[in-house]
Each structure stands twice: as C-alpha cells, then as structure tokens.
Design a protein around this motif. Structure first.
Motif, PDB file in Angstrom:
ATOM      1  N   LEU A  94      32.662  -6.770 -43.998  1.00 18.19           N
ATOM      2  CA  LEU A  94      32.792  -5.628 -43.096  1.00 18.19           C
ATOM      3  C   LEU A  94      31.501  -4.818 -43.027  1.00 18.19           C
ATOM      4  O   LEU A  94      31.169  -4.252 -41.980  1.00 18.19           O
ATOM      5  CB  LEU A  94      33.952  -4.741 -43.539  1.00 18.19           C
ATOM      6  CG  LEU A  94      35.300  -5.021 -42.882  1.00 18.19           C
ATOM      7  CD1 LEU A  94      36.356  -4.048 -43.403  1.00 18.19           C
ATOM      8  CD2 LEU A  94      35.215  -4.938 -41.362  1.00 18.19           C
ATOM      9  N   THR A  95      30.783  -4.745 -44.129  1.00 19.01           N
ATOM     10  CA  THR A  95      29.486  -4.058 -44.106  1.00 19.01           C
ATOM     11  C   THR A  95      28.541  -4.760 -43.146  1.00 19.01           C
ATOM     12  O   THR A  95      27.821  -4.109 -42.374  1.00 19.01           O
ATOM     13  CB  THR A  95      28.892  -4.014 -45.518  1.00 19.01           C
ATOM     14  OG1 THR A  95      29.805  -3.336 -46.395  1.00 19.01           O
ATOM     15  CG2 THR A  95      27.566  -3.264 -45.538  1.00 19.01           C
ATOM     16  N   SER A  96      28.551  -6.086 -43.153  1.00 17.55           N
ATOM     17  CA  SER A  96      27.722  -6.835 -42.202  1.00 17.55           C
ATOM     18  C   SER A  96      28.222  -6.666 -40.768  1.00 17.55           C
ATOM     19  O   SER A  96      27.426  -6.634 -39.823  1.00 17.55           O
ATOM     20  CB  SER A  96      27.686  -8.317 -42.584  1.00 17.55           C
ATOM     21  OG  SER A  96      27.007  -8.513 -43.816  1.00 17.55           O
ATOM     22  N   VAL A  97      29.538  -6.559 -40.581  1.00 17.53           N
ATOM     23  CA  VAL A  97      30.084  -6.295 -39.246  1.00 17.53           C
ATOM     24  C   VAL A  97      29.596  -4.944 -38.732  1.00 17.53           C
ATOM     25  O   VAL A  97      29.150  -4.825 -37.582  1.00 17.53           O
ATOM     26  CB  VAL A  97      31.630  -6.349 -39.275  1.00 17.53           C
ATOM     27  CG1 VAL A  97      32.204  -5.747 -37.993  1.00 17.53           C
ATOM     28  CG2 VAL A  97      32.127  -7.777 -39.447  1.00 17.53           C
ATOM     29  N   VAL A  98      29.676  -3.921 -39.578  1.00 11.74           N
ATOM     30  CA  VAL A  98      29.199  -2.591 -39.184  1.00 11.74           C
ATOM     31  C   VAL A  98      27.720  -2.652 -38.820  1.00 11.74           C
ATOM     32  O   VAL A  98      27.263  -2.010 -37.864  1.00 11.74           O
ATOM     33  CB  VAL A  98      29.458  -1.571 -40.310  1.00 11.74           C
ATOM     34  CG1 VAL A  98      28.772  -0.234 -40.021  1.00 11.74           C
ATOM     35  CG2 VAL A  98      30.956  -1.359 -40.507  1.00 11.74           C
ATOM     36  N   TRP A  99      26.970  -3.411 -39.583  1.00 14.95           N
ATOM     37  CA  TRP A  99      25.544  -3.601 -39.309  1.00 14.95           C
ATOM     38  C   TRP A  99      25.335  -4.152 -37.902  1.00 14.95           C
ATOM     39  O   TRP A  99      24.474  -3.674 -37.148  1.00 14.95           O
ATOM     40  CB  TRP A  99      24.974  -4.554 -40.364  1.00 14.95           C
ATOM     41  CG  TRP A  99      23.491  -4.720 -40.389  1.00 14.95           C
ATOM     42  CD1 TRP A  99      22.550  -3.830 -39.961  1.00 14.95           C
ATOM     43  CD2 TRP A  99      22.783  -5.857 -40.885  1.00 14.95           C
ATOM     44  NE1 TRP A  99      21.288  -4.344 -40.165  1.00 14.95           N
ATOM     45  CE2 TRP A  99      21.404  -5.583 -40.732  1.00 14.95           C
ATOM     46  CE3 TRP A  99      23.182  -7.058 -41.456  1.00 14.95           C
ATOM     47  CZ2 TRP A  99      20.421  -6.488 -41.125  1.00 14.95           C
ATOM     48  CZ3 TRP A  99      22.206  -7.969 -41.855  1.00 14.95           C
ATOM     49  CH2 TRP A  99      20.841  -7.677 -41.689  1.00 14.95           C
ATOM     50  N   GLN A 100      26.126  -5.144 -37.528  1.00 12.44           N
ATOM     51  CA  GLN A 100      26.008  -5.721 -36.192  1.00 12.44           C
ATOM     52  C   GLN A 100      26.421  -4.723 -35.114  1.00 12.44           C
ATOM     53  O   GLN A 100      25.783  -4.628 -34.064  1.00 12.44           O
ATOM     54  CB  GLN A 100      26.850  -6.995 -36.094  1.00 12.44           C
ATOM     55  CG  GLN A 100      26.420  -8.117 -37.024  1.00 12.44           C
ATOM     56  CD  GLN A 100      24.948  -8.451 -36.880  1.00 12.44           C
ATOM     57  OE1 GLN A 100      24.442  -8.619 -35.772  1.00 12.44           O
ATOM     58  NE2 GLN A 100      24.257  -8.530 -38.011  1.00 12.44           N
ATOM     59  N   LEU A 101      27.487  -3.974 -35.341  1.00 11.92           N
ATOM     60  CA  LEU A 101      27.939  -2.999 -34.350  1.00 11.92           C
ATOM     61  C   LEU A 101      26.890  -1.915 -34.132  1.00 11.92           C
ATOM     62  O   LEU A 101      26.691  -1.442 -33.005  1.00 11.92           O
ATOM     63  CB  LEU A 101      29.260  -2.366 -34.795  1.00 11.92           C
ATOM     64  CG  LEU A 101      30.468  -3.302 -34.907  1.00 11.92           C
ATOM     65  CD1 LEU A 101      31.707  -2.515 -35.303  1.00 11.92           C
ATOM     66  CD2 LEU A 101      30.707  -4.055 -33.606  1.00 11.92           C
ATOM     67  N   ALA A 102      26.207  -1.515 -35.219  1.00 12.32           N
ATOM     68  CA  ALA A 102      25.181  -0.480 -35.096  1.00 12.32           C
ATOM     69  C   ALA A 102      23.983  -0.984 -34.298  1.00 12.32           C
ATOM     70  O   ALA A 102      23.335  -0.206 -33.585  1.00 12.32           O
ATOM     71  CB  ALA A 102      24.734  -0.027 -36.486  1.00 12.32           C
ATOM     72  N   ARG A 103      23.702  -2.269 -34.391  1.00 11.29           N
ATOM     73  CA  ARG A 103      22.523  -2.831 -33.713  1.00 11.29           C
ATOM     74  C   ARG A 103      22.839  -3.386 -32.325  1.00 11.29           C
ATOM     75  O   ARG A 103      21.918  -3.665 -31.552  1.00 11.29           O
ATOM     76  CB  ARG A 103      21.911  -3.945 -34.570  1.00 11.29           C
ATOM     77  CG  ARG A 103      21.409  -3.470 -35.924  1.00 11.29           C
ATOM     78  CD  ARG A 103      20.525  -4.506 -36.577  1.00 11.29           C
ATOM     79  NE  ARG A 103      21.202  -5.764 -36.829  1.00 11.29           N
ATOM     80  CZ  ARG A 103      20.600  -6.866 -37.279  1.00 11.29           C
ATOM     81  NH1 ARG A 103      19.290  -6.838 -37.493  1.00 11.29           N
ATOM     82  NH2 ARG A 103      21.273  -7.957 -37.511  1.00 11.29           N
ATOM     83  N   ARG A 104      24.133  -3.557 -32.024  1.00 11.78           N
ATOM     84  CA  ARG A 104      24.522  -4.233 -30.784  1.00 11.78           C
ATOM     85  C   ARG A 104      25.585  -3.412 -30.048  1.00 11.78           C
ATOM     86  O   ARG A 104      26.776  -3.778 -30.051  1.00 11.78           O
ATOM     87  CB  ARG A 104      25.029  -5.640 -31.090  1.00 11.78           C
ATOM     88  CG  ARG A 104      24.034  -6.476 -31.892  1.00 11.78           C
ATOM     89  CD  ARG A 104      24.578  -7.837 -32.260  1.00 11.78           C
ATOM     90  NE  ARG A 104      23.720  -8.486 -33.223  1.00 11.78           N
ATOM     91  CZ  ARG A 104      22.615  -9.142 -32.926  1.00 11.78           C
ATOM     92  NH1 ARG A 104      22.229  -9.231 -31.653  1.00 11.78           N
ATOM     93  NH2 ARG A 104      21.886  -9.711 -33.872  1.00 11.78           N
ATOM     94  N   PRO A 105      25.191  -2.314 -29.415  1.00 14.60           N
ATOM     95  CA  PRO A 105      26.169  -1.462 -28.726  1.00 14.60           C
ATOM     96  C   PRO A 105      26.933  -2.193 -27.629  1.00 14.60           C
ATOM     97  O   PRO A 105      28.086  -1.851 -27.350  1.00 14.60           O
ATOM     98  CB  PRO A 105      25.310  -0.317 -28.165  1.00 14.60           C
ATOM     99  CG  PRO A 105      23.900  -0.816 -28.198  1.00 14.60           C
ATOM    100  CD  PRO A 105      23.814  -1.767 -29.343  1.00 14.60           C
ATOM    101  N   ARG A 106      26.321  -3.195 -27.014  1.00 12.54           N
ATOM    102  CA  ARG A 106      27.049  -3.938 -25.973  1.00 12.54           C
ATOM    103  C   ARG A 106      28.233  -4.694 -26.578  1.00 12.54           C
ATOM    104  O   ARG A 106      29.331  -4.717 -26.002  1.00 12.54           O
ATOM    105  CB  ARG A 106      26.117  -4.906 -25.258  1.00 12.54           C
ATOM    106  CG  ARG A 106      26.819  -5.727 -24.168  1.00 12.54           C
ATOM    107  CD  ARG A 106      25.860  -6.611 -23.407  1.00 12.54           C
ATOM    108  NE  ARG A 106      24.904  -5.807 -22.652  1.00 12.54           N
ATOM    109  CZ  ARG A 106      23.945  -6.326 -21.892  1.00 12.54           C
ATOM    110  NH1 ARG A 106      23.798  -7.655 -21.817  1.00 12.54           N
ATOM    111  NH2 ARG A 106      23.114  -5.539 -21.240  1.00 12.54           N
TER     112      ARG A 106
END
Length: 442
Positions: A256-268
C-alpha cells in the motif's frame, strides 16, 4: 536428447578474502544483484552456502518442491540449521493451512469488505490531514485490518503487538550478519521479548474463546479454526494465527505504501480510480451493506483498482526475495546443491526482465486489463507452489478496496514522491515516503 551432467556449484563473485561479498551487497543490494546477473547469468553463488536465482522456471521448481527437497526459510538464530526439524514444522504447517483455508477463501474474504473500508477510513481520519510517514500509517491500517479479520471483537491490543514485532525484527532484515541466540545484545532481547508477548496474548485469546465458545457460526478466522475437524490444539491455532497475522501485516503495508507512491506521482491514474469508484459498481463495492457469500471478486467490481494493485506488486513486490533451504542434496537446473544451502529467489528482477515482460520498467496497469500480461511463471508476488501465500486472496482483495477508497476519498499530496527510492531491506517499499491525505472536495 541426453540431459547434461550436473556441473556443481554455480559461478559467482569471489569477494573480499575476509568479508566475502557482504560489504558490496550491503552498500547497494539491488545494484550488486544486477551486476552479478549480467556477469554470471540467472543462477549465481553469493558464497559457499547461498545461491541467487533470477529464472522464473527454476524459481517455480524450487517453490513447487518446497516440502520435499526444500524447506522454507529457517527461523531466526537457527545456527544449527536443523533441517529435519524444519521439515517436520513444514509438514505441520501444511496441515494447519488446510484447516485455515475455509476462513481465508474468496467468500470469507468478501465478508470483511465493509470492515476493511471502515478501518481504513478511521486510520486516515486519525491523520487529520497532517503530513505523515506513509509506511507507518499503512502499517497501522493493515495491523488493525488483519487483527480484526482474525479475532473480531477480541482484537484489541493485537495491532500494537504486531507493530512491536515488526520493529523487533527490523535490525535482522537490515543486516547480513547473524549472531548466536545466546549472545546478550539488545536486539536479541527485544526480539525475544516481543515474540513472547505476542505468543502469550494470542494463546490467551484462543483459550478464552474456546472456553466461552457459543454455537453460533464463526464470524472471524479464529472461530473458523476452532470449528475445524479434527480439532486443533490451542498452541497450533495460536501459531497458525501468528503466521497469518505477520503475513497479513508487513506485506500489505509495504504494498500500500508503494500504491500511495504511485498515486502521488500519477494524478491521472488517481482520477481514473476515483471515476471507477464513483460509478454504481464502485459504490456497490464500497457500500455499507455486507456482501453475500457469493459476492463477486474485487476485480469484477473494481478492475482498474485491482490492475493498479497487481502492477504495483509487479514493480515493487514486498517479498522481493524469497528464501528456500535445500533439505537434501539436490539439483537446481544444471547445478548441484548441498543440504543446508540457501536459495534466494529474486522476484524483483524476474518481474522486470524484458524476456518475460514488455516495457518491464514502465508502470502500466492496462497490461492487466487486456489479457495475460506475461507467462505465469514470471509473476511471483505471493510465491507459488504448495507454500504460496495462504492469505493472497484476502490480501489482494483488501489492497484493491483500500486503493479504490484512497483514490475516491483523498488526494495524495507528497513532498518527496519524486525523490524517494525503494529500500531493499525486509519488505520492499519506498524509503521515507511522506504524504498528506487531503479529502476530495465534492
């Protein structure tokens, strides 16, 4: 065609005459392994007792032979490497797995959907929009979620103990050096104290529940285990729950930490997930009405959210190294192993190998929505074979729901999302990621 003769030990770097390869490995673990992979191939020796494998078919062979030929990673401080005892424990665990499966299958996992979402909402509400350490926050969520799944109303106090045992084991995952258990150093004392407290609490809950057992159908995993036939001894129930708690805490938190990382970098991507969650099927998935036993899979209701989860697990598998130990003299492809040799299977590099994956370093959830993304052997986020992660169905479901809920309710604002890097220690996750979960304005 005649089979080639077994060649003996795989090649590998010689290292320093005194410290071997330890210093080079500790300085840059994944860089060291990449270099060795390029120079020596898919199988190489790290030292006289350790072999790395970056070949999906050989990895599956090792995992499939776990229980006969290989045993799982030996316990901390097992300096004697008692392979017979490890094999006996593996046999006992397979029996416990069969008893636990009815409480962890798809229908059982679906029944916890509402609680998963409620717990995530509560944990994120506790942050009150403040910037937090993401891994710490996700550990708080997964500890509460898996404790609730295992013990229901009896779970109070268990999440704190899970956090304590995670911190007690961290020094061992950060170092390649082992010391005898009798050595009275602080990290040993801390580990044994934390392990003893967790075992005592779990055993106490099991005994109390059995003593007050009603005839109602079980509504948590403990209830399911207590209903197993033949009946399981209390200590076996407690040790089974211990394994499931540990697996259901550390791995999902890192993922989930890696998921949050992706969401923070990929707003689309976050916006697409929000749209999916806000559609009627998404509302059903995140409703406050308990799903039926025949509830559809999370993938059927939230296909993009599950694709994001699976792509994150591919690029950043929390269990980036899996260890098996040769129980007997055996072969590994064209190489030979001695009893007690450790085999480290590198899921991270297998998941990024262009031989098996198109655009392997690219984050592309669509690859999971358009058919088979790669040969099955090349995807190992939860292992494979008879000892594949027992809670993988539950983990993927909880991760999918949590990912969808995060995107639906929050905008992830991170000051260091573009500067942090993965930490190749125990469970792979971006090191030091910080974020604020800002409520989405409607």
């Amino acid at each position: 065609m005649a089979r080639r003769e077994t060649l003996g030990r795989p090649p590998g770097p010689r290292g320093h005459w005194l410290t071997g390869n330890t210093r080079a490995y500790e300085a840059d673990r994944i860089g060291f392994l990449r270099r060795c992979h390029r120079e020596y191939g898919d199988v190489f020796s790290y030292d006289e007792q350790t072999v790395f494998v970056i070949d999906p078919d050989l990895a599956h062979d090792v995992l499939a032979r776990t229980g006969h030929g290989f045993v799982t990673e030996l316990a901390p401080f097992d300096m004697r490497r008692d392979l017979d005892e490890a094999a006996a424990q593996a046999t006992a665990w397979m029996s416990a797995r069969r008893a636990a499966w009815p409480g962890l299958n798809r229908s059982a996992a679906a029944a916890s959907d509402d609680r998963t979402v409620e717990i995530l909402d509560s944990v994120l509400a506790d942050t009150a929009g403040r910037e937090t350490d993401v891994l710490t926050t996700m550990r708080a969520f997964t500890a509460r979620a898996i404790a609730d799944y295992c013990f229901g109303a009896d779970s109070a106090g268990v999440p704190v103990l899970l956090d304590e045992i995670i911190h007690a084991t961290q020094p061992f995952t950060e170092s390649s050096y082992e010391f005898p258990a009798w050595l009275p150093i602080p990290r040993h004392r801390h580990f044994f104290q934390a392990a003893r407290r967790l075992t005592d609490v779990l055993t106490g809950i099991v005994r109390q529940r059995r003593a007050s057992r009603a005839t109602a159908a079980p509504d948590d995993l403990l209830g399911s285990l207590l209903d197993a036939e033949p009946a399981m001894p209390d200590d076996t129930v407690a040790s089974t729950l211990h394994s499931i708690l540990m697996g259901g805490h550390g791995v999902p938190a890192a993922a989930l930490t890696s998921v949050v990382w992706q969401l923070a970098r990929r707003p689309r991507v976050a916006g697409d997930l929000r749209d999916e969650a806000d559609r009627p099927t998404g509302d059903d998935a995140l409703s406050t009405t308990a799903p039926s036993a025949a509830a559809p899979s999370a993938a059927a209701r939230l296909p993009l959210a599950e694709a994001v989860v699976r792509e994150t697990l591919r690029l950043y598998p929390p269990a980036w190294l899996m260890t098996r130990t040769a129980g007997t003299a055996t072969a590994l492809g064209d190489w030979s192993l001695d009893p007690g040799d450790d085999v480290l299977l590198n899921a991270y590099l297998i998941h990024r190998d262009p031989r098996w994956w198109r655009r392997p370093d690219e984050f592309d959830p669509d690859r999971w929505l358009t058919g088979r993304p790669a040969p099955g052997a090349a995807c190992l986020p939860f292992g494979a074979g008879p000892r594949v992660c027992l809670g993988s169905t539950l983990a993927v479901r909880q991760l999918t729901l949590a990912t969808s809920r995060l995107a639906q309710r929050f905008t992830v604002e991170s000051p260091n999302a573009f500067s942090v890097v993965p930490e190749f220690m125990g469970r792979l996750a971006p090191a030091g990621l910080r974020a604020r979960f800002a409520p989405v304005r409607r």
